[in-house]
Design an enzyme around this catalytic site. Sequence first.
Site, PDB file in Angstrom:
ATOM      1  N   TYR A 143     114.526 -26.477   0.227  1.00 34.04           N
ATOM      2  CA  TYR A 143     113.150 -26.848   0.569  1.00 34.04           C
ATOM      3  C   TYR A 143     112.647 -25.904   1.645  1.00 34.04           C
ATOM      4  O   TYR A 143     113.341 -25.637   2.625  1.00 34.04           O
ATOM      5  CB  TYR A 143     113.104 -28.293   1.071  1.00 34.04           C
ATOM      6  CG  TYR A 143     111.725 -28.749   1.519  1.00 34.04           C
ATOM      7  CD1 TYR A 143     110.710 -28.951   0.582  1.00 34.04           C
ATOM      8  CD2 TYR A 143     111.443 -28.988   2.858  1.00 34.04           C
ATOM      9  CE1 TYR A 143     109.438 -29.375   0.983  1.00 34.04           C
ATOM     10  CE2 TYR A 143     110.189 -29.420   3.265  1.00 34.04           C
ATOM     11  CZ  TYR A 143     109.190 -29.611   2.325  1.00 34.04           C
ATOM     12  OH  TYR A 143     107.944 -30.037   2.730  1.00 34.04           O
ATOM     13  N   ASP A 238     115.597 -18.967   5.891  1.00 32.64           N
ATOM     14  CA  ASP A 238     114.845 -20.118   6.379  1.00 32.64           C
ATOM     15  C   ASP A 238     115.770 -20.966   7.248  1.00 32.64           C
ATOM     16  O   ASP A 238     116.560 -21.767   6.755  1.00 32.64           O
ATOM     17  CB  ASP A 238     114.289 -20.924   5.197  1.00 32.64           C
ATOM     18  CG  ASP A 238     113.456 -22.116   5.666  1.00 32.64           C
ATOM     19  OD1 ASP A 238     113.364 -22.325   6.896  1.00 32.64           O
ATOM     20  OD2 ASP A 238     112.904 -22.824   4.801  1.00 32.64           O
ATOM     21  N   LYS A 266     111.571 -27.267  13.699  1.00 35.90           N
ATOM     22  CA  LYS A 266     112.392 -28.402  14.110  1.00 35.90           C
ATOM     23  C   LYS A 266     112.916 -28.278  15.557  1.00 35.90           C
ATOM     24  O   LYS A 266     112.150 -28.513  16.476  1.00 35.90           O
ATOM     25  CB  LYS A 266     113.490 -28.642  13.078  1.00 35.90           C
ATOM     26  CG  LYS A 266     112.854 -29.004  11.714  1.00 35.90           C
ATOM     27  CD  LYS A 266     113.785 -29.653  10.720  1.00 35.90           C
ATOM     28  CE  LYS A 266     112.982 -30.248   9.567  1.00 35.90           C
ATOM     29  NZ  LYS A 266     112.899 -29.459   8.366  1.00 35.90           N
TER      30      LYS A 266
HETATM   31  C1  LIG Z   1     111.758 -29.038   7.434  1.00 38.15           C
HETATM   32  C2  LIG Z   1     111.885 -27.753   6.727  1.00 38.15           C
HETATM   33  C3  LIG Z   1     110.765 -26.951   6.414  1.00 38.15           C
HETATM   34  C4  LIG Z   1     109.357 -27.432   6.617  1.00 38.15           C
HETATM   35  O1  LIG Z   1     109.046 -27.629   7.946  1.00 38.15           O
HETATM   36  P1  LIG Z   1     107.797 -28.581   8.323  1.00 38.15           P
HETATM   37  O2  LIG Z   1     107.708 -28.461   9.803  1.00 38.15           O
HETATM   38  O3  LIG Z   1     108.150 -29.945   7.833  1.00 38.15           O
HETATM   39  O4  LIG Z   1     106.614 -28.034   7.617  1.00 38.15           O
HETATM   40  C5  LIG Z   1     110.992 -25.710   5.872  1.00 38.15           C
HETATM   41  N1  LIG Z   1     112.223 -25.255   5.632  1.00 38.15           N
HETATM   42  C6  LIG Z   1     113.320 -25.999   5.902  1.00 38.15           C
HETATM   43  C7  LIG Z   1     114.667 -25.437   5.634  1.00 38.15           C
HETATM   44  C8  LIG Z   1     113.185 -27.275   6.444  1.00 38.15           C
HETATM   45  O5  LIG Z   1     114.279 -28.013   6.671  1.00 38.15           O
END
Ligand SMILES: *Cc1c(COP(=O)(O)O)cnc(C)c1O
Length: 426
Positions: A143, A238, A266
Amino acid sequence: MSSRNEYLFEQSQHVIPGGVNSPVRAFKSVGGTPLFFKRGQGAYVWDADDKRYIDYVGSWGPMIVGHCHPAVVTAVQDAAAQGLGFGAPTAAELEMAELLCKLLPSIEMVRLVSSGTEATMTAIRLARGFTGRSRIIKFEGCYHGHSDGLLVKAGSGALTFGQPSSSGVPAEIAALTTVLDYNDVAGLERTFAAIGNEIAAVIVEPVAGNMNLIIPKREFLDALRALCTKHGAVFILDEVMTGFRVSLQGAQGHYGIKPDLVTLGKVMGGGLPAAAFGGRRDIMQCLAPLGAVYQAGTLSGNPVAVAAGLATLELVQQPDFYEHLSVLARQLTEGLEQAAKQHGVDFSAQSIGGMFGLYFRATPPTSYAEVMTCDKEAFNRFFHAMLDQGIYMAPSAFEAGFVSSAHTSADIAQTIAIASKIFEAW
Ligand SMILES: *Cc1c(COP(=O)(O)O)cnc(C)c1O
């Protein structure tokens, strides 16, 4: 209405679609009424009915030092008292940018945004602008936020054309995303051999944390780096979840890999909306106002969010922070595995740094297909039994869990004891 949680959920559904502002919060996967939280302190959260839980969600990762750490709260209060936002540069943003460049050697320049979604969306646009190519590769079950080109699943039949995984994403946009299997080196090699010179970027979670938790194979990470280099594609790691979660240097430090671009979020926001993307100077210089790739944000680098992030990153740099966090996560997963084994429950678990995965199957999965073989009904039963006993796990069989430095060995032991009772009655 028997409880305030139920009342609030009932009322919310009249004015908020599904009663929640992000779908997983609705408990649809596990069933039942979602909890409305009113307070957090350290490793604990309290719901609207004043019931206390040991929290293994941590706001989906940011709360790595626990809820309401006094240093973070003070930093936020001090920043807020100076002004909630200016829409102009501040010294705190420079401090954050310098810190990110120092802690993550792959980052030579960085830009702050407000969400992980923005970070990945812009990293992709930047990679396209830099390479002059359109196609991207992602992996099934990873994701990367909810921008159109990343809400894509593997297409049937054709090897290369992805299909929208959400209504509202045009098929024409999804077709530019090729979706491959995580940890599948052969699939990656085949795709690069077929369309390597059209690929702008490959984006990957270095430890997959959005399909439960999957550990990457060494040869998978090495192949990603080598193939991107060979074909001139931008390698985007990511680390929105894994950054400052797996280790101080993220998963890239843990595995010793060097991406071209990195996305963060995060933990780096300490619970407030702050995220970032950064990497190679020659690529980052393509961004406006220096270059032709546009990106902007009214709230980007917001001083209060940056203050929360800086205070959190200060705390995680303390000696042995990640050693301690890893021990806690390992105590939890080993204890749960042992309890399950003792009572003959088909269950496995593993952790890396401060994140962990729980699986209702005999061994940890290594692919999306294997994750899908986990017994979802068993997880849901476990989830509700734990919740009932005051343990808050992620409300889905397909999410990773998190520990914080505020968790104590006693919290972990209590969690294992409760799980053991549940497995005993399984
Ligand atoms: C949470 C997450 C996102 C999205 O971040 P948001 O702040 O919710 O938009 C993107 N990539 C990864 C790997 C994530 O865990």
